[in-house]
Scaffold this motif. Structure first.
Motif, PDB file in Angstrom:
ATOM      1  N   LEU A  89       0.836  -1.200   0.000  1.00 47.09           N
ATOM      2  CA  LEU A  89       0.000   0.000   0.000  1.00 47.09           C
ATOM      3  C   LEU A  89       0.875   1.255   0.000  1.00 47.09           C
ATOM      4  CD1 LEU A  89      -2.875   1.187   0.189  1.00 47.09           C
ATOM      5  CD2 LEU A  89      -2.655   1.092   2.679  1.00 47.09           C
ATOM      6  N   VAL A  90       1.934   1.249   0.816  1.00 51.72           N
ATOM      7  CA  VAL A  90       2.874   2.379   0.842  1.00 51.72           C
ATOM      8  C   VAL A  90       3.459   2.604  -0.550  1.00 51.72           C
ATOM      9  CG1 VAL A  90       5.142   3.134   1.698  1.00 51.72           C
ATOM     10  CG2 VAL A  90       3.447   2.180   3.286  1.00 51.72           C
ATOM     11  N   LEU A  91       3.889   1.527  -1.184  1.00 55.47           N
ATOM     12  CA  LEU A  91       4.468   1.621  -2.525  1.00 55.47           C
ATOM     13  C   LEU A  91       3.453   2.183  -3.516  1.00 55.47           C
ATOM     14  CD1 LEU A  91       7.047   0.949  -4.161  1.00 55.47           C
ATOM     15  CD2 LEU A  91       6.007  -1.273  -4.672  1.00 55.47           C
ATOM     16  N   GLY A  92       2.211   1.703  -3.427  1.00 56.02           N
ATOM     17  CA  GLY A  92       1.162   2.203  -4.316  1.00 56.02           C
ATOM     18  C   GLY A  92       0.887   3.682  -4.103  1.00 56.02           C
ATOM     19  N   GLU A  93       0.896   4.120  -2.837  1.00 56.18           N
ATOM     20  CA  GLU A  93       0.675   5.540  -2.536  1.00 56.18           C
ATOM     21  C   GLU A  93       1.773   6.407  -3.148  1.00 56.18           C
ATOM     22  OE1 GLU A  93       0.382   6.109   1.670  1.00 56.18           O
ATOM     23  OE2 GLU A  93      -1.776   5.691   1.722  1.00 56.18           O
ATOM     24  N   ILE A  94       3.029   5.951  -3.027  1.00 53.26           N
ATOM     25  CA  ILE A  94       4.154   6.725  -3.577  1.00 53.26           C
ATOM     26  C   ILE A  94       4.004   6.861  -5.089  1.00 53.26           C
ATOM     27  CG2 ILE A  94       6.649   6.810  -3.909  1.00 53.26           C
ATOM     28  CD1 ILE A  94       6.906   5.117  -1.335  1.00 53.26           C
TER      29      ILE A  94
END
Length: 579
Positions: free
Chosen positions: A185-190
């Protein structure tokens, strides 16, 4: 001691070195862990603690450099442990930037994070068979990406995102951890954040994308004719973000990210060479002389992501308290509207609604049944900031920016205490072709952040050569210079504007507001008052908002970009005033 069995025997000097290192390491951890207990608001409550923490980490860093060989052999010091100290120093500088708004501390943070990556301090973390070390590595990447985003080092950001993606895959494949979904999810947000921020590509002759900074520099500071007026300077800023579904990363929505840069001066590149040294050294120490600097480069900022009403009120009160004489406070809110029950009322303080700063969608328990409308005159949204909530803070100079679909709730702001109060309010509607704009950042904020980028966006221009960009920027600069003269010369301009125009940041915002208004009122796609920004007190129509010189510059700009057909002809149709 080393985790790999018994350490080799030591002489007295070696024991002293190891004991001192262990003492500094433990002391640094205690101080660092104590940072989270410090109040997030105010200036004086946390400064001495930060100073002590910096001091211990500086000693620790220099000590491990001076005694690396003894610590390697006798203590079993590992590279990831050095990386962990460097990471903590990078975090210290980043948090110091957040608390002071001084952008040069971002450079300091960058130098340590960059050293960790270049010297591969965490390279063997995945061979230690300890998932907690891999998590430290992933957190390092996430923090480094935030700093690089703020410094607009976009090529490096993309490299780091690729590396983080690989590290997440390694972490997930090796340990099958429970938090693998969170990291994805963090990667997707970035990735979504980077894509959304890249609205317009400015390209070089070889089609290479050019990264432009939008912080304040001597080159983009609007000129100002000499004035005899006493003016206030911007000292305290509160930036609030709560627009549903807008992309965000690390508790920064895209609107917050753009506005915080708009309200900062470009950092000096004084530390660039240090990055390539064998190992960085802690640079400029905050409060080395025990004193707070008399003059800040940037106004102090609070960044509040989805604050509750009580949190926002606490930070407003703190900013109000910290204002020095002749200082002004700015409140910027990017949030969804909370519409009131009445469109026509004598009580503009509360009956027109306001903006929601903390959405109930996040799981907050409410006293109303979902899907069931509240009875008129009963409960109101707890975390709705109403205009009346801000009235007490108008005892000191207050500059308000609201980007919301209910911004008009703030249109009738009274001046109760005789201090200057200005409200610049966004359009409440955008054309249907731009409905996805709220996810990728609001249009009004984009105009305040980079007027030319916003102009290109409303004209559906997505690629522009740098030579054309520079040519168009000259038109925007000319517009700002002319508008600045009109403000100073106006005879019907409310005195509040004249008291704020002497500040570089506030002048920039006022002039960009005028540019936004004229572009939108001329654009054929924006039809009616709800599509235009509003100012309170109203800016003079003939002297500023509909001045022929400013209109001509905008129309000349449309001709340069070959989008003249999207804009009205002079005198065409019935153009509605919006102030």
């Amino acid at each position: 001691m080393s985790e790999e069995g018994t350490a080799p025997p030591m002489d007295e000097n070696e024991k002293r070195i190891v004991n001192e290192f262990c003492h500094l390491l433990e002391k640094s951890k205690q101080l660092f862990n104590g940072l989270r207990d410090l109040p997030q608001y105010g200036h004086k409550q946390w400064q001495s603690y930060f100073g002590r923490t910096f001091d211990v980490y500086t000693k620790l860093w220099k000590f491990q450099q001076q005694h690396r060989q003894v610590l390697d052999v006798k203590y079993g010091l590992k590279r990831w442990q050095i990386g962990e100290v460097a990471s903590k120093i990078g975090q210290l500088y980043y948090h110091y930037y957040l608390r002071t708004s001084e952008t040069n501390y971002l450079n300091e943070s960058f130098s340590f994070y960059s050293a960790i990556r270049m010297r591969a301090y965490y390279s063997k973390a995945n061979k230690e068979e300890r998932p907690d070390l891999m998590v430290k590595k992933l957190r390092f990447y996430a923090r480094f990406i935030v700093v690089c985003l703020l410094l607009k080092k976009m090529k490096l950001v993309r490299d780091l995102v690729r590396e983080l993606s690989k590290q997440i895959d390694d972490y997930t494949g090796t340990y099958e951890p429970e938090d693998h979904m969170e990291w994805n999810l963090v990667l997707g947000e970035i990735k979504a954040f980077i894509e959304a921020d890249n609205l317009i590509s400015v390209v070089d002759v070889d089609a290479t994308a050019i990264v432009l900074s939008h912080r304040l520099t001597p080159l983009n500071t609007p000129p100002l004719d000499k004035m005899s007026h006493v003016h206030f300077t911007l000292q305290e800023i509160i930036i609030v973000g709560n627009t549903h579904e807008q992309v965000k990363f690390s508790e920064l929505t895209l609107d917050m990210f753009r506005m915080l840069q708009t309200l900062e001066r470009e950092p000096q590149e004084e530390l660039t060479n240090q990055i390539y040294d064998a190992s960085p050294a802690p640079g400029r120490q905050p409060f080395e002389n025990g004193d707070r600097p008399n003059k800040r480069e940037n106004p102090h900022k609070y960044l509040l992501y989805k604050p509750t009403y009580s949190q926002l009120n606490t930070f407003l009160a703190s900013g109000f308290k910290e204002l020095p004489p002749n200082g002004a406070m700015l409140l910027y809110i990017s949030a969804d509207g909370c519409h009131g029950n009445a469109k026509h009322t004598d009580d503009a303080a509360y009956d027109l609604g306001g903006v929601v700063t903390n959405s109930r969608r996040d799981g907050e328990v409410t006293t109303t049944t979902p899907g069931k409308p509240k009875r008129p005159g009963t409960l109101k949204e707890m975390h709705c900031l109403h205009p009346g909530d801000l009235y007490p803070y108008t005892r000191k100079p207050l500059f308000i920016l609201v980007d919301s679909d209910n911004s008009s709730a703030f249109q009738h702001f009274p001046n109760l205490f005789g201090q200057p109060v200005v409200c610049l309010l966004s359009p409440e509607q955008v054309p249907t072709t731009m409905q996805d704009m709220r996810q990728k950042g609001n249009l009004f904020t984009l105009f305040l952040h980079c007027p030319l980028m916003a102009f290109c966006h409303v004209c559906s221009i997505i690629d522009i050569p740098i030579t054309m960009w520079d040519k168009c920027q000259n038109y925007v600069d000319r517009f700002m210079a002319e508008a600045s003269k009109l403000f100073v010369r106006s005879r019907s301009l409310d005195h509040a504007y004249m008291q704020f125009i002497g500040d570089d940041f506030l002048r920039l915002l006022m002039l960009r507001f005028v540019f936004c208004y004229i572009v939108l009122i001329l654009h054929r796609g924006f039809k009616g008052p709800s599509f235009y920004p509003v100012s309170h007190p109203p800016l003079p129509t003939e002297e500023i908002l509909e001045h022929p010189t400013l209109r001509k510059i905008v129309l000349d700009l449309t001709a340069v970009l070959d989008c003249r057909a999207l804009f009205s002809e002079p005198g065409e149709g019935d153009i509605h005033g919006a102030t």
